[in-house]
Design an enzyme around this catalytic site. Sequence first.
Site, PDB file in Angstrom:
ATOM      1  N   HIS A 184      -4.299  -3.826   8.058  1.00 19.85           N
ATOM      2  CA  HIS A 184      -4.575  -4.230   7.070  1.00 19.85           C
ATOM      3  C   HIS A 184      -3.564  -4.856   6.493  1.00 19.85           C
ATOM      4  CE1 HIS A 184      -6.354  -4.087   3.148  1.00 19.85           C
ATOM      5  NE2 HIS A 184      -6.761  -2.820   3.125  1.00 19.85           N
ATOM      6  N   HIS A 187      -4.802  -7.072   0.281  1.00 16.50           N
ATOM      7  CA  HIS A 187      -5.128  -6.617  -0.631  1.00 16.50           C
ATOM      8  C   HIS A 187      -3.828  -6.019  -1.487  1.00 16.50           C
ATOM      9  CE1 HIS A 187      -9.419  -6.350   0.887  1.00 16.50           C
ATOM     10  NE2 HIS A 187      -9.297  -7.179  -0.033  1.00 16.50           N
ATOM     11  N   TYR A 189      -1.256  -4.404  -0.050  1.00 18.50           N
ATOM     12  CA  TYR A 189      -0.617  -3.238   0.867  1.00 18.50           C
ATOM     13  C   TYR A 189       0.647  -3.782   1.465  1.00 18.50           C
ATOM     14  CZ  TYR A 189      -4.906  -0.870  -0.812  1.00 18.50           C
ATOM     15  OH  TYR A 189      -5.739  -0.353  -1.836  1.00 18.50           O
ATOM     16  N   ARG A 236      -6.909  -8.197   9.112  1.00 18.24           N
ATOM     17  CA  ARG A 236      -7.538  -8.417   7.875  1.00 18.24           C
ATOM     18  C   ARG A 236      -6.586  -9.154   6.854  1.00 18.24           C
ATOM     19  NH1 ARG A 236     -11.224  -5.106   3.577  1.00 18.24           N
ATOM     20  NH2 ARG A 236     -13.365  -6.451   3.693  1.00 18.24           N
ATOM     21  N   GLY A 325     -19.767  -4.228   3.127  1.00 20.90           N
ATOM     22  CA  GLY A 325     -18.980  -3.112   2.694  1.00 20.90           C
ATOM     23  C   GLY A 325     -20.135  -2.113   1.681  1.00 20.90           C
ATOM     24  N   ARG A 326     -20.145  -2.556   0.533  1.00 21.27           N
ATOM     25  CA  ARG A 326     -21.195  -1.610  -0.421  1.00 21.27           C
ATOM     26  C   ARG A 326     -22.716  -1.601   0.406  1.00 21.27           C
ATOM     27  NH1 ARG A 326     -19.099  -1.752  -6.459  1.00 21.27           N
ATOM     28  NH2 ARG A 326     -16.862  -1.219  -5.935  1.00 21.27           N
TER      29      ARG A 326
END
Length: 372
Positions: A184, A187, A189, A236, A325-326
Site C-alpha cells: 500500500h 492514500h 499511509y 498501489r 471496490g464498492r
Amino acid sequence: MARPYHPRSARALFEPTTAGELTLANRIVMAPLTRNRAGPGLVPTELAVAYYGQRASAGMIIAEATQISAQAQGYSGTPGCYSDEQVAGWRKVTDAVHARGGSIIVQLWHCGRISHSKFQKDGAAPVGPSAIRADTKTFIEGQGFVEVSMPRALDISELPGIIEDFRSASLRAIEAGFDGVELHGAHGYLLDAFLRDGSNQRTDDYGGSIANRSRLLFEVTDACATAIGGGRLGVRLSPVSAANGSHDSDPQTLFNHVAERLSPLDLAFLHVVEGDTGGARDSIAFDYDDMHDRFKGVWMANNGYDRAMAMAAVASGRDDLISFGRLFMANPDLVERLSTEAPLNHLMDPSTFYGGGAHGYTDYPSMTEMAA
C-alpha cells in the site's frame, strides 16, 4: 515518445490473463476494502472467510489492507499478518477462495501518521516521515471517526526495522496461502507519506529530493520482491488523491520517477488510483499515459470504472486490469453481472461499511439467490 497500446477483443475484460506469476480467470479485480471486522488479536473471522469466498469469481481478490506490525495499526478492527493466529485466520480465507477456483493476494500497509495513540503501545504517538499531523480522521470502535493523533518523526535508525516488518509480513502472507502481496503505497499511509513533500520535510537521506523521498518505497519493494519474488508482488499508488490530507507540489514528476524506478523489478502489476479516491477522476490535472509510458509491466487502473469504461480501457490495450471496490461490496457475483449486463445491487446504508457483523457484509444476494 508514447508507447503504442495493443488492442484486444471487445470482451477481453472477461478473458483469462496473467500478471507476473499470477494466473487470473479474468481481468476484473476486487480492490482492497477496509471493513473493520477483524476479531480479537486482529485475526480474520469466519465472516471474512464467507465474504471473500463469495467473491472468488474475481480474476483476483486483493484482500483488505493488513498491518505488518502492531505499530502499523491505524483503525479499529483491521487485520494483521504478523502473528501465528493472524496467519492461521487468513489461511482459512485463502483456502475458501482457492476451493472456489479464485486467486487472492493481500494488501500490506503501515498506516503511519494516519493513526491514533489508542492503537500505539503505551499510548505513544503514531509515526510518520515528519511531525506533521494529517488533516483526517480514523475509526475507533465505539467512538466512530475521530481526529488522528499528532505523529512523531521516525528516526532514520528505525527505518531498517520497518523495511524488515514489510519483508517479514510478505513472507507470512505466502505462509497464509496468499498468491501474492500488494504494497500500500497510496492514500497518505506511511509509504505514500514519505513520497510527498506535503508530509515529508526531512533533511536526511529520506527527505528533500524526489530520489530521497521515494527511497523508502523502493527499499521496501526491493526487500519484498527479494523475499517472495517480484512476480508475486504489486504496488498501489494514488498520484493525485487528497485522501488523508495527501498532497505534493509536483505529482507528475514524482510519480513518473516512481513508475520508472519500479519498472525494472518485474513486478506482477502496478495499481494506480486515478483521481480522488471514491471521487472525481479529474480533480487535479495528471497525465496517466505519461506515467504509464515509464512502467513496462501489467497496469491496473482503479476509481469510478463502470462496465463500459472498463471494457473499453482493457480492449484498447491501455489498461491490463481494472479493480472495482464498492461494486464488489454490493455484488459478490460482480463478474457474472458485468459479463451479462445484469442489474447491480445497490449499496446498503453507509453505517454498514465499517465495523459490525454480517449485515452489509455477507448478506448481499447473488443473482442465483435472488432467483431462488
